[in-house]
Design a protein around this motif. Structure first.
Motif, PDB file in Angstrom:
ATOM      1  N   MET A   1       0.846  -1.206   0.000  1.00 26.90           N
ATOM      2  CA  MET A   1       0.000   0.000   0.000  1.00 26.90           C
ATOM      3  C   MET A   1       0.881   1.257   0.000  1.00 26.90           C
ATOM      4  O   MET A   1       1.842   1.341   0.761  1.00 26.90           O
ATOM      5  N   ARG A   2       0.567   2.231  -0.867  1.00 25.80           N
ATOM      6  CA  ARG A   2       1.348   3.459  -0.927  1.00 25.80           C
ATOM      7  C   ARG A   2       1.163   4.280   0.344  1.00 25.80           C
ATOM      8  O   ARG A   2       0.165   4.150   1.047  1.00 25.80           O
ATOM      9  N   ASP A   3       2.175   5.148   0.618  1.00 21.12           N
ATOM     10  CA  ASP A   3       2.075   6.013   1.802  1.00 21.12           C
ATOM     11  C   ASP A   3       0.814   6.862   1.746  1.00 21.12           C
ATOM     12  O   ASP A   3       0.148   7.077   2.763  1.00 21.12           O
ATOM     13  N   THR A   4       0.477   7.364   0.535  1.00 25.97           N
ATOM     14  CA  THR A   4      -0.726   8.196   0.432  1.00 25.97           C
ATOM     15  C   THR A   4      -1.975   7.387   0.772  1.00 25.97           C
ATOM     16  O   THR A   4      -2.910   7.913   1.381  1.00 25.97           O
ATOM     17  N   ASP A   5      -1.993   6.107   0.387  1.00 23.76           N
ATOM     18  CA  ASP A   5      -3.141   5.261   0.712  1.00 23.76           C
ATOM     19  C   ASP A   5      -3.214   5.009   2.215  1.00 23.76           C
ATOM     20  O   ASP A   5      -4.302   4.978   2.795  1.00 23.76           O
ATOM     21  N   GLU A 143     -12.330  17.044  -4.832  1.00 22.52           N
ATOM     22  CA  GLU A 143     -11.667  18.342  -4.913  1.00 22.52           C
ATOM     23  C   GLU A 143     -10.692  18.489  -3.751  1.00 22.52           C
ATOM     24  O   GLU A 143     -10.874  17.889  -2.687  1.00 22.52           O
ATOM     25  N   THR A 144      -9.672  19.304  -3.952  1.00 20.91           N
ATOM     26  CA  THR A 144      -8.695  19.572  -2.900  1.00 20.91           C
ATOM     27  C   THR A 144      -9.124  20.819  -2.144  1.00 20.91           C
ATOM     28  O   THR A 144      -9.218  21.906  -2.726  1.00 20.91           O
ATOM     29  N   VAL A 145      -9.411  20.659  -0.868  1.00 18.39           N
ATOM     30  CA  VAL A 145      -9.932  21.745  -0.030  1.00 18.39           C
ATOM     31  C   VAL A 145      -8.810  22.236   0.879  1.00 18.39           C
ATOM     32  O   VAL A 145      -8.298  21.484   1.708  1.00 18.39           O
ATOM     33  N   LYS A 179      -5.547  13.325  -2.075  1.00 22.42           N
ATOM     34  CA  LYS A 179      -6.995  13.352  -2.340  1.00 22.42           C
ATOM     35  C   LYS A 179      -7.469  11.978  -2.824  1.00 22.42           C
ATOM     36  O   LYS A 179      -6.965  11.457  -3.821  1.00 22.42           O
ATOM     37  N   PRO A 180      -8.429  11.362  -2.140  1.00 26.98           N
ATOM     38  CA  PRO A 180      -8.903  10.035  -2.552  1.00 26.98           C
ATOM     39  C   PRO A 180     -10.070  10.132  -3.536  1.00 26.98           C
ATOM     40  O   PRO A 180     -10.724  11.170  -3.639  1.00 26.98           O
ATOM     41  N   LEU A 181     -10.331   9.067  -4.238  1.00 27.87           N
ATOM     42  CA  LEU A 181     -11.489   9.006  -5.114  1.00 27.87           C
ATOM     43  C   LEU A 181     -12.728   8.551  -4.347  1.00 27.87           C
ATOM     44  O   LEU A 181     -13.849   8.880  -4.729  1.00 27.87           O
ATOM     45  N   GLU A 182     -12.528   7.805  -3.271  1.00 33.20           N
ATOM     46  CA  GLU A 182     -13.643   7.359  -2.441  1.00 33.20           C
ATOM     47  C   GLU A 182     -13.757   8.251  -1.208  1.00 33.20           C
ATOM     48  O   GLU A 182     -12.757   8.595  -0.593  1.00 33.20           O
TER      49      GLU A 182
END
Length: 350
Positions: A1-5, A143-145, A179-182
């Motif tokens: 699993m990637r660090d971002t995940d 979106e990135t908030v 930013k995730p898709l889910e």
């Protein structure tokens, strides 16, 4: 699993257990049960929260949504009523744009907010941050908030030492990568909650942070000093005179300020320009007395010091600007904070 995940997974797990209970929010459990946020409430909260704290906004949000529960109800409200309810919340251009936006949504869009960032950006008073926040939180768009809380979390998570505001593009890029898709709406709120409750400006609670294992600044011991900021220039001082007039029947001389400029559209006392050396500009011919003390207030770009001139006049007195309001119709709470400070001092010295 990637660090971002890993970051996204751990952050959402923490949010599911620790999400703040906010009156405009649909929490993670309710979302799983099928409840969806009301775009009107999300939009209203985001406008109110600009440059303002959650604690300051709660009561205002409750009053607004009780009095105007839908965007159509708000659009039909009188300007003076909305400005009066907004009084004390500051940054009054937001209230004027709030009404403009509500009227576009209620009229041209038949009461339905656009569900994309691009559509929201086309509305009055909605900038990039608000468009991203509403589209993400209300419509679950990816979106990135970026608010101050998110900037702080990113600066510490990736040990960014470039001072703000120059660091904004770099911090945005880091947030964009996470930013995730889910569940993007929950993710956006999770990062903001983390910054508001754990990754705080002072004394961050790193020991209970769900991202402690992947926080670079924590590992390097630099977290408390981040984010760095470019030193601000000292604010200049401006001065002015406020004229407080009471008629013999108790009526008070008030004026509605021009729509453009500071406190635009708000009720207030007639006064001079705010400058280093303001000219005297009384709104009525009378004998004035200077009240002891002064009113001090800080705006975004300057400090203001007001001298108060007071007088009582007869029923025949005619002002050159403003109009008399019967005392029974006057509510101090309708005044913006600096004008209410003037009223309070006047009452204390009368």
């Amino acid at each position: 699993m990637r660090d971002t995940d890993v970051i996204g997974h751990d952050l959402l797990a923490w949010y599911d257990a620790n999400a703040r209970d906010l009156p405009w929010r649909v929490g993670p459990a309710a979302r799983r049960a099928g409840e969806r946020p009301d775009p009107y409430r999300v939009w209203l909260s985001e406008i109110m929260l600009q440059q303002t704290t959650v604690a300051a906004v709660r009561d205002y949000f409750h009053r607004f949504t009780t009095r105007w529960p839908t965007v159509t109800a708000l659009a039909e409200a009188e300007d003076a009523e909305v400005m009066g309810e907004w009084a004390g919340l500051g940054y009054y251009a937001r209230a004027r744009n709030l009404l403009k936006c509500a009227r576009v949504v209620a009229g041209e869009l038949h009461g339905t907010f656009p569900d994309t960032r691009e559509g929201l950006l086309a509305l009055p008073g909605i900038g990039p941050y608000t468009a991203a926040a509403v589209s993400s939180i209300a419509f679950d768009r990816a979106e990135t908030v970026m608010d101050g809380n998110v900037e702080r979390v990113m600066a510490r998570l990736f040990d960014v030492h470039t001072p703000l505001p120059a660091a904004k593009p770099e911090l945005f890029a880091h947030a964009e990568a996470l930013k995730p898709l889910e569940r993007p709406g929950d993710h956006a709120q999770a990062v903001m909650d983390l910054g508001a409750t754990i990754c705080t400006p002072r004394s961050p609670a790193c020991g209970i942070c769900p991202l402690i294992g992947v926080c670079t600044a924590r590992a390097r011991g630099t977290a408390p000093e981040l984010p760095k900021k470019t030193p601000k220039k000292p604010k200049p001082i401006r001065r002015g005179i406020a004229y407080l007039v009471q008629r013999s029947d108790g009526a008070l001389l008030l004026e509605t300020r021009p729509d453009k400029g500071l406190l635009g559209g708000m009720l207030g006392w007639p006064g001079t320009e705010w400058a280093e050396a303001p000219p005297e500009d009384p709104p009525i011919e009378t004998e004035w007395r200077t009240l002891p003390g002064e009113v001090r207030h800080t705006f975004t770009h300057f400090h203001l010091i007001l001298t108060l001139q007071a007088s009582t006049v007869g029923p025949e007195a005619m002002p050159t600007r403003g109009q008399f309001m019967p005392r029974a119709e006057f509510r101090p709470s309708d005044l913006p904070t600096v004008m209410r400070k003037a009223f309070d001092l006047w009452q204390a010295k009368s």
